[in-house]
Design a protein around this motif. Structure first.
Motif, short mmCIF file in Angstrom:
data_model
loop_
_atom_site.label_atom_id
_atom_site.label_comp_id
_atom_site.label_asym_id
_atom_site.label_seq_id
_atom_site.Cartn_x
_atom_site.Cartn_y
_atom_site.Cartn_z
N ALA A 277 -47.49 28.94 -22.66
CA ALA A 277 -47.87 30.33 -22.36
C ALA A 277 -47.36 30.73 -20.97
O ALA A 277 -46.84 31.83 -20.77
CB ALA A 277 -49.38 30.47 -22.43
N ARG A 278 -47.47 29.80 -20.01
CA ARG A 278 -46.98 30.10 -18.64
C ARG A 278 -45.49 30.39 -18.67
O ARG A 278 -45.02 31.36 -18.08
CB ARG A 278 -47.25 28.90 -17.73
CG ARG A 278 -48.56 29.02 -17.03
CD ARG A 278 -48.69 28.03 -15.89
NE ARG A 278 -50.08 27.64 -15.81
CZ ARG A 278 -50.54 26.43 -16.06
NH1 ARG A 278 -49.73 25.44 -16.36
NH2 ARG A 278 -51.83 26.19 -15.99
N VAL A 279 -44.74 29.51 -19.36
CA VAL A 279 -43.28 29.70 -19.43
C VAL A 279 -42.97 31.08 -20.02
O VAL A 279 -42.14 31.83 -19.51
CB VAL A 279 -42.63 28.57 -20.28
CG1 VAL A 279 -41.16 28.89 -20.55
CG2 VAL A 279 -42.78 27.24 -19.58
N ALA A 280 -43.70 31.43 -21.08
CA ALA A 280 -43.44 32.72 -21.74
C ALA A 280 -43.76 33.89 -20.81
O ALA A 280 -42.96 34.83 -20.66
CB ALA A 280 -44.28 32.82 -23.02
N LEU A 281 -44.91 33.83 -20.14
CA LEU A 281 -45.31 34.98 -19.29
C LEU A 281 -44.44 35.07 -18.03
O LEU A 281 -44.20 36.16 -17.51
CB LEU A 281 -46.80 34.87 -18.93
CG LEU A 281 -47.44 36.17 -18.42
CD1 LEU A 281 -47.29 37.32 -19.42
CD2 LEU A 281 -48.92 35.98 -18.09
N GLN A 282 -43.95 33.92 -17.59
CA GLN A 282 -43.08 33.94 -16.40
C GLN A 282 -41.73 34.60 -16.66
O GLN A 282 -40.99 34.90 -15.73
CB GLN A 282 -42.88 32.51 -15.87
CG GLN A 282 -44.10 32.02 -15.10
CD GLN A 282 -44.04 30.54 -14.80
OE1 GLN A 282 -43.00 29.90 -14.95
NE2 GLN A 282 -45.15 29.98 -14.37
N THR A 283 -41.40 34.80 -17.92
CA THR A 283 -40.13 35.52 -18.20
C THR A 283 -40.29 37.02 -17.92
O THR A 283 -39.30 37.72 -17.77
CB THR A 283 -39.66 35.33 -19.66
OG1 THR A 283 -40.66 35.87 -20.53
CG2 THR A 283 -39.39 33.88 -19.99
N VAL A 284 -41.54 37.52 -17.88
CA VAL A 284 -41.72 38.96 -17.63
C VAL A 284 -42.42 39.27 -16.31
O VAL A 284 -42.35 40.39 -15.81
CB VAL A 284 -42.50 39.66 -18.78
CG1 VAL A 284 -41.73 39.61 -20.07
CG2 VAL A 284 -43.89 39.07 -18.95
#
Ligand SMILES: Cc1cc2nc3c(=O)[nH]c(=O)nc-3n(C[C@H](O)[C@H](O)[C@H](O)COP(=O)(O)OP(=O)(O)OC[C@H]3O[C@@H](n4cnc5c(N)ncnc54)[C@H](O)[C@@H]3O)c2cc1C
Length: 378
Positions: A277-284
């Motif tokens: 989830a962190r990796v995903a949210l760090q893209t935005v």
């Protein structure tokens, strides 16, 4: 000593100086009385020192007012292209920064120098350090300052709003409106940072300085621009814009990932967990904000249903600000002299011939982006 003029203007800010130039050009003897040590203090600090002097896309919808139609006439009679022509006549280089916002290439000082040069050419007298004690009216207006009295058949109130008192803001304009029986729409700080309530402040404000591109909304009003975390809450253009519409006890809503889907990659990950989830949210979002936000909003499970809920929370983060940073930090004052009291063509008070209100003191407040100066010029 008594001085006689055709028009006395109170306040040498954007609106007062422009009004003086136009009246002077028409052959009127004009005095501008300014409380501060010199004219145009706000012009000098505006737009981070570069003065966002107008906006190419200036429409009535860019203004808040109890009467949405009032600004139309003035904005049509003196539009951004009229002001741009003046700027070009004085060979002041400028550029479009974003969203139609025009800024000086070099310094806001050039806009003030231009207005002062136009005032000189039109024979306008600017009298600084002028403390106004009293305004009376018999067959003409009498303005009593400390040592002098000024008389004129026309009095223009251009004293601006209440924001940034240390630059000379006073309530004189509103006091005069009341003195002459004009209604006032309640005033409040606008284009102002919001303060978060203590729990959210403790949760996020150590991230002061972090910014993100968001959709911020309150009620039916939304703006897509940058949001900035501050030591006490939120600021940045998106927040300043919604602050003008925000009312105490109302919530604001932030879409942290406008137009993006964040949880698809979590669904597709080998293992669905907080790291994915962190990796995903760090893209935005900036890393620190993504991490903090997830620490406080991670779902208890990683089922499809939980991810759908998480996705919707990312697009609809609801906060309840405890207030604003107030007039000390507000770029403008919303509310002011009720437009129903004024002619939209001349700005003259309908029931007090010869009395005019122009600029920010009137209940017309622009969005961020050069609209407030355009209103003052118009
Ligand atoms: C930090 C900051 C940055 C800004 N940047 C921008 C920007 O880039 N673009 C934009 O469009 N808008 C900007 N604004 C808003 C813009 O400056 C105002 O909307 C605009 O100046 C309003 O013009 P005005 O002439 O009505 O009032 P003001 O410019 O505020 O002028 C009013 C004048 O009246 C004087 N006055 C007040 N009381 C008295 C009194 N009792 N006696 C005599 N004189 C008095 C004041 O000293 C002042 O000179 C900014 C505002 C701030 C605070």
């Amino acid at each position: 000593m008594t001085h006689k003029f055709d028009a006395v203007i109170l306040g040498a800010g954007a609106a007062g100086l422009m009004c003086a130039i136009e009246a002077g050009k028409r052959g009127r003897r004009v005095a501008v009385l300014e409380r501060a040590g010199g004219p145009g203090k706000k012009i000098l600090i505006s737009g981070g020192g570069r003065c966002n002097f107008t906006n190419l896309h200036c429409h009535p919808e860019n203004f808040l007012s109890a009467n949405q139609h009032f600004a139309k006439s003035a904005l049509a009679r003196y539009s951004p292209s009229d002001f741009i022509a003046l700027v070009e006549k004085h060979r002041i280089p400028y550029h479009e920064k974003a969203l139609g916002q025009l800024f000086c290439d070099r310094s806001a000082r050039e806009i003030l120098d231009m207005l002062e040069a136009e005032c000189r050419a039109a024979g306008v007298q600017i009298i600084s350090n002028c403390n106004i004690r009293e305004v009376r009216r018999n067959d003409r207006f009498l303005v009593r300052a400390e040592l002098d009295e000024f008389q004129a058949p026309a009095l223009v109130v251009a004293t601006g709003g209440l924001s940034i008192p240390k630059l000379g803001a006073t309530s004189l304009g509103y006091d005069l409106a009341r003195q002459f029986g004009l209604r006032i729409q309640p005033t409040k700080p606008a284009l102002v940072p919001l303060v978060l309530e203590s729990r959210d402040r403790a949760a996020y404000c150590d991230l002061a300085g972090v910014s993100a591109d968001v959709f911020a909304s309150t009620g039916h009003h939304e703006f897509r621009e940058k949001m900035l975390i501050t030591h006490r809450g939120l600021s940045g253009p998106a927040i300043l814009q919604i602050s003008s519409y925000w009312e105490p006890d109302r919530s604001i809503r932030i879409d942290l990932a406008p137009g993006r889907n964040v949880t698809d990659t979590i669904r597709e990950a080998k293992v669905r967990n907080i790291s994915a989830a962190r990796v995903a949210l760090q893209t935005v979002l900036p890393k620190r904000l993504a991490t903090r936000w997830l620490d406080l909003h991670a779902p208890p499970t990683w089922t499809n249903e939980a991810l759908t809920r998480l996705e919707s929370e990312i697009h609809s983060w609801v906060l309840e600000p405890s207030g604003t940073e107030g007039y000390d930090k507000a770029e403008v004052t919303a509310g002011g002299v009720d437009t129903s009291e004024l002619s939209s063509k001349t700005m003259e008070a309908k029931n007090v011939p010869g009395l005019y209100f122009v600029g920010e003191v009137v209940d017309v407040t622009g969005h961020l982006g050069g609209f407030n100066f355009q209103w003052a010029w118009s």
